[in-house]
Design a protein around this motif. Sequence first.
Motif, PDB file in Angstrom:
ATOM      1  N   ARG A  13       3.464   0.195   8.911  1.00  0.00           N
ATOM      2  CA  ARG A  13       2.664  -0.817   8.221  1.00  0.00           C
ATOM      3  C   ARG A  13       3.575  -1.796   7.470  1.00  0.00           C
ATOM      4  N   ALA A  14       3.344  -3.083   7.687  1.00  0.00           N
ATOM      5  CA  ALA A  14       4.041  -4.104   6.907  1.00  0.00           C
ATOM      6  C   ALA A  14       3.507  -4.084   5.470  1.00  0.00           C
ATOM      7  N   PHE A  15       4.362  -4.389   4.529  1.00  0.00           N
ATOM      8  CA  PHE A  15       3.942  -4.453   3.128  1.00  0.00           C
ATOM      9  C   PHE A  15       4.765  -5.513   2.402  1.00  0.00           C
ATOM     10  N   ARG A  16       4.283  -5.901   1.254  1.00  0.00           N
ATOM     11  CA  ARG A  16       5.065  -6.727   0.337  1.00  0.00           C
ATOM     12  C   ARG A  16       4.942  -6.143  -1.069  1.00  0.00           C
ATOM     13  N   LEU A  17       6.037  -6.211  -1.797  1.00  0.00           N
ATOM     14  CA  LEU A  17       6.068  -5.735  -3.176  1.00  0.00           C
ATOM     15  C   LEU A  17       6.069  -6.951  -4.088  1.00  0.00           C
ATOM     16  N   GLU A  18       5.129  -6.992  -5.021  1.00  0.00           N
ATOM     17  CA  GLU A  18       4.989  -8.120  -5.938  1.00  0.00           C
ATOM     18  C   GLU A  18       5.107  -7.630  -7.376  1.00  0.00           C
ATOM     19  N   TYR A  19       5.495  -8.524  -8.262  1.00  0.00           N
ATOM     20  CA  TYR A  19       5.512  -8.205  -9.686  1.00  0.00           C
ATOM     21  C   TYR A  19       4.828  -9.330 -10.458  1.00  0.00           C
ATOM     22  N   MET A  33       3.593  -4.097 -11.313  1.00  0.00           N
ATOM     23  CA  MET A  33       3.919  -4.398  -9.926  1.00  0.00           C
ATOM     24  C   MET A  33       2.776  -3.924  -9.039  1.00  0.00           C
ATOM     25  N   ARG A  34       2.790  -4.410  -7.808  1.00  0.00           N
ATOM     26  CA  ARG A  34       1.813  -3.880  -6.859  1.00  0.00           C
ATOM     27  C   ARG A  34       2.377  -3.948  -5.449  1.00  0.00           C
ATOM     28  N   LEU A  35       1.989  -2.937  -4.675  1.00  0.00           N
ATOM     29  CA  LEU A  35       2.357  -2.835  -3.275  1.00  0.00           C
ATOM     30  C   LEU A  35       1.129  -3.234  -2.455  1.00  0.00           C
ATOM     31  N   VAL A  36       1.271  -4.247  -1.615  1.00  0.00           N
ATOM     32  CA  VAL A  36       0.173  -4.705  -0.769  1.00  0.00           C
ATOM     33  C   VAL A  36       0.474  -4.275   0.663  1.00  0.00           C
ATOM     34  N   ILE A  37      -0.274  -3.282   1.157  1.00  0.00           N
ATOM     35  CA  ILE A  37      -0.040  -2.702   2.481  1.00  0.00           C
ATOM     36  C   ILE A  37      -1.043  -3.277   3.470  1.00  0.00           C
ATOM     37  N   GLU A  38      -0.546  -3.770   4.600  1.00  0.00           N
ATOM     38  CA  GLU A  38      -1.412  -4.342   5.634  1.00  0.00           C
ATOM     39  C   GLU A  38      -1.879  -3.229   6.574  1.00  0.00           C
ATOM     40  N   ASP A  39      -3.112  -2.777   6.377  1.00  0.00           N
ATOM     41  CA  ASP A  39      -3.660  -1.716   7.226  1.00  0.00           C
ATOM     42  C   ASP A  39      -4.147  -2.250   8.566  1.00  0.00           C
ATOM     43  N   ARG A  40      -4.585  -3.513   8.587  1.00  0.00           N
ATOM     44  CA  ARG A  40      -5.189  -4.114   9.788  1.00  0.00           C
ATOM     45  C   ARG A  40      -6.338  -3.229  10.278  1.00  0.00           C
ATOM     46  N   ARG A  47      -2.030   3.724  -9.183  1.00  0.00           N
ATOM     47  CA  ARG A  47      -3.317   4.023  -8.566  1.00  0.00           C
ATOM     48  C   ARG A  47      -3.439   3.196  -7.291  1.00  0.00           C
ATOM     49  N   ALA A  48      -4.083   3.768  -6.284  1.00  0.00           N
ATOM     50  CA  ALA A  48      -4.231   3.105  -4.991  1.00  0.00           C
ATOM     51  C   ALA A  48      -5.704   2.888  -4.684  1.00  0.00           C
ATOM     52  N   GLN A  49      -6.010   1.748  -4.082  1.00  0.00           N
ATOM     53  CA  GLN A  49      -7.363   1.471  -3.637  1.00  0.00           C
ATOM     54  C   GLN A  49      -7.315   0.597  -2.390  1.00  0.00           C
ATOM     55  N   THR A  50      -8.306   0.754  -1.527  1.00  0.00           N
ATOM     56  CA  THR A  50      -8.356   0.031  -0.261  1.00  0.00           C
ATOM     57  C   THR A  50      -9.473  -1.002  -0.283  1.00  0.00           C
ATOM     58  N   ASP A  51      -9.159  -2.204   0.175  1.00  0.00           N
ATOM     59  CA  ASP A  51     -10.133  -3.275   0.314  1.00  0.00           C
ATOM     60  C   ASP A  51     -10.503  -3.371   1.795  1.00  0.00           C
ATOM     61  N   LYS A  52     -11.737  -2.972   2.136  1.00  0.00           N
ATOM     62  CA  LYS A  52     -12.146  -2.945   3.539  1.00  0.00           C
ATOM     63  C   LYS A  52     -12.305  -4.346   4.116  1.00  0.00           C
ATOM     64  N   LYS A  53     -12.602  -5.338   3.265  1.00  0.00           N
ATOM     65  CA  LYS A  53     -12.782  -6.700   3.757  1.00  0.00           C
ATOM     66  C   LYS A  53     -11.451  -7.308   4.202  1.00  0.00           C
ATOM     67  N   THR A  54     -10.440  -7.152   3.386  1.00  0.00           N
ATOM     68  CA  THR A  54      -9.130  -7.726   3.727  1.00  0.00           C
ATOM     69  C   THR A  54      -8.288  -6.779   4.565  1.00  0.00           C
ATOM     70  N   LYS A  55      -8.751  -5.513   4.711  1.00  0.00           N
ATOM     71  CA  LYS A  55      -8.013  -4.498   5.462  1.00  0.00           C
ATOM     72  C   LYS A  55      -6.630  -4.282   4.859  1.00  0.00           C
ATOM     73  N   GLN A  56      -6.608  -4.137   3.553  1.00  0.00           N
ATOM     74  CA  GLN A  56      -5.358  -3.931   2.816  1.00  0.00           C
ATOM     75  C   GLN A  56      -5.520  -2.775   1.839  1.00  0.00           C
ATOM     76  N   THR A  57      -4.418  -2.085   1.583  1.00  0.00           N
ATOM     77  CA  THR A  57      -4.370  -1.075   0.532  1.00  0.00           C
ATOM     78  C   THR A  57      -3.478  -1.590  -0.587  1.00  0.00           C
ATOM     79  N   PHE A  58      -3.957  -1.515  -1.817  1.00  0.00           N
ATOM     80  CA  PHE A  58      -3.215  -1.986  -2.976  1.00  0.00           C
ATOM     81  C   PHE A  58      -2.786  -0.783  -3.814  1.00  0.00           C
ATOM     82  N   VAL A  59      -1.495  -0.723  -4.102  1.00  0.00           N
ATOM     83  CA  VAL A  59      -0.970   0.307  -4.992  1.00  0.00           C
ATOM     84  C   VAL A  59      -0.518  -0.380  -6.270  1.00  0.00           C
ATOM     85  N   GLU A  60      -1.302  -0.210  -7.341  1.00  0.00           N
ATOM     86  CA  GLU A  60      -0.987  -0.836  -8.632  1.00  0.00           C
ATOM     87  C   GLU A  60      -0.029   0.076  -9.397  1.00  0.00           C
TER      88      GLU A  60
END
Length: 408
Positions: A247-253, A294-301, A209-222
């Motif tokens: 878009r830069a991203f990082r993959l975390e687990y 895992m989660r994908l943290v996408i930098e939307d800026r 599932r994906a959701q966007t955080d407008k404060k941090t300007k990031q999209t998280f894909v859980e």
Amino acid sequence: MKLTNFLCLLPVLIGGHCLAQSEFEYKRNISGVSKEGWHAVSLPSDIFRDLRSDFGDLRIYSVNDGDTVELPYVLDVRTDEVTRETVALRLFNMSFRKDTLFLTFEMNPSQKVNSVDLSFDQPNYFGWVTLEGSPDKGEWFEVVKDQRIVSVQNESGDYKLSGITFPVSEYRFLRARVKADARLTFKQATFQFNRVKPGAYHELPLTWRAQTDKKTKQTFVEITLHDYVPVSSLSVQADNDDFDYHRAFRLEYVRDSSRTEKGWIRHYQTLYEGNLTSFTANDFKFREVLAKEMRLVIEDRDNKPLRIRGASAQGPDVKVFSFLKPGDNFLYYGADQVSAPSYDLAYFENKIPDTVTTAILEPAVAVRGEKTGSAPLFQNKAWLWTIMALMIGGLGFYTIKMMRKEKP
């Protein structure tokens, strides 16, 4: 028997029982061994939740005529094996024709190449490369057509896509036709001959599932996998119908979690960093890791958030190879305190034949407290109570005897 001798013997006798207890939590019967020889055993997806992350708690035991023997094995995590050889090619000719740059390289006899990385002085450009080959510069044959090359340098970071892969070429001459949005100044070309021994992978069931955080300007894909399994690649499908993106991203687990007054907190560890782009397929390979969440943290800026359409993951097949005989063979695992094994077999993997018999791993059975290794000295608690009674009686006897000797 002296009191001191008796007291020294007693811990050894009791220790014989304790040391015989299994340190492992689970075992699985290995079936399908009809004759002596090398066998391959595939590890199923439901085994990894109970394994250590380094797989160091795996053991294979053979039980025959009451004797238990530990069998050496080789663990095979079946990822791609890549060897790279850099090949120096002479730039034979460079020229421009209209808006196209031509780069011609000459190969020595018997040289082979299947990739090239082109570098230019310009920091920002978009272009396409067509690679051709010729035995004599007379007639040219298309090797690969319209491969994208990109270089972007800005406040968001640097991104470069300049590598081109193609079928193994043995032409005497190779010519790259480069067409870009700006006149490029050639810097260098790095050719390589890459040998790849393909691994074996399977698709991993998951939900996302994906959701966007407008404060941090990031999209998280859980991403949640159905099992705790080895993961080595991820593919992301994003909507790029109406705009290009980079878009830069990082993959975390999730490495572990802890319980607090506010509930459970997940602790993430970065596994991979890269860029999602509309220029290429967003397929990423990385070192395998055991994970379930895992989660994908996408930098939307300041850009429009991406519309994520899908995500998929793959994991390598994991096998153990061992020389087995017909009889009772078991795979034990689930022990935090045991050290990873060190077998001589690791130095002779090349002697394992390419074709081996496949053995079958049966469902898991809990074995905490089961006896493994050499046969225990005591088979039931009656022996322990007997030893305790002898100890107490012996201590009392020698105490009374010593007291009598001390009387005047």
